[in-house]
Design an enzyme around this catalytic site. Structure first.
Site, PDB file in Angstrom:
ATOM      1  CG  HIS A  51      -2.020  -8.187  -5.164  1.00  0.00           C
ATOM      2  ND1 HIS A  51      -1.537  -7.007  -4.635  1.00  0.00           N
ATOM      3  CD2 HIS A  51      -0.977  -9.060  -5.167  1.00  0.00           C
ATOM      4  CE1 HIS A  51      -0.256  -7.152  -4.338  1.00  0.00           C
ATOM      5  NE2 HIS A  51       0.110  -8.386  -4.645  1.00  0.00           N
TER       6      HIS A  51
ATOM      7  CD  GLU B 125      -4.377  -4.872  -4.614  1.00  0.00           C
ATOM      8  OE1 GLU B 125      -3.257  -4.961  -5.151  1.00  0.00           O
ATOM      9  OE2 GLU B 125      -4.815  -5.709  -3.791  1.00  0.00           O
TER      10      GLU B 125
ATOM     11  CB  CYS C 188       0.651  -8.996  -1.274  1.00  0.00           C
ATOM     12  SG  CYS C 188       1.913  -9.931  -2.183  1.00  0.00           S
TER      13      CYS C 188
END
Length: 252
Positions: free
Chosen positions: A215, A217, A115
């Protein structure tokens, strides 16, 4: 995890509260730590530092660098006036991450930008940013509500490193109101959303220098990107592993 690679993760420097305390703190969402650990590496928190010239010595001790998400990059980094929608600058973090990134690229240390991290990669190599994406595309699908990830389809370039990891179509979790605009020197756009927004960039010829606007993660069901990043550090290969959310599987 004896002998596992060490991965530095850049972090926030924010006013935080815990117990009876309220003071500045270095912090990172646990999701990043979990993603790096699950991929087989040891995460190392890299809080913003005021000391210049520290990055090279620090990176000598690391095997990879993750530039985490966070606040908007200061527009003067890409010679722009701030848009009313752009957040207040976090200059200490900007300076720290730009120094770390330049040192990492010079040393060919593997880098994954998430990001904001993708935007730092683009700006550091001379690119610029769209400061408020809804003004460009006319809708808010990339950031639908505060603290809410939105799953969106992306198309990935055939023959790119990212394409080898994710295939030509996948779904990702987005949360951003800015995006890359002019692409930085030598970078290659390699993924796009349906509205044309660039969703990933990579640096051809680098050992691993890849930025994604989404994202990964936050999506532990699809660990392929973090696994591929850590595989680069260890010399192993787990490309195109199992995923539960690719468009191909959803349409099967």
């Amino acid at each position: 995890m004896s002998g596992a690679p060490l991965v530095g993760i850049t972090s926030y420097l924010e006013q935080a509260a815990w117990g009876v305390w309220q003071q500045p703190a270095a912090l990172i969402p646990q999701l990043y730590v979990d993603a790096v650990t699950a991929a087989g590496a040891v995460p190392v928190l890299l809080p913003p530092q005021p000391v210049r010239g520290l990055a090279c010595g620090l990176l000598d001790r690391l095997d990879g660098l993750v530039l985490a998400g966070g606040p908007d990059v200061a527009p003067d980094r890409y010679d722009a006036e701030p848009d009313p929608h752009t957040g207040a600058p976090h200059r200490e973090r900007d300076a720290w991450e730009f120094e770390l990134l330049r040192a990492a690229l010079a040393a060919d240390l593997p880098v994954l930008g998430v990001c904001r991290g993708m935007q730092v990669l683009n700006v550091a190599l001379g690119g610029d940013l769209v400061q408020h994406l809804p003004d460009r595309i006319g809708e808010q699908g990339h950031q639908v509500a505060p603290a809410t990830f939105n799953r969106r389809p992306v198309r990935v370039s055939r023959g790119s490193r990212l394409g080898a990891i994710l295939g030509e179509r996948t779904e990702v979790l987005c949360y951003h109101h800015q995006a890359v605009d002019r692409i930085g020197a030598n970078l290659r756009p390699v993924a796009w959303s349906a509205d044309g927004t660039v969703e990933a960039i990579e640096l051809p010829g680098a050992r691993f220098a890849l930025g994604v606007q989404w994202h990964p993660e936050a999506d532990p069901a699809d660990p392929r990107l973090f696994r591929s990043f850590v595989d680069t550090l260890t010399g192993t290969s787990r490309l195109r592993g199992t995923s539960t959310n690719t468009l191909e599987e959803k349409s099967a």
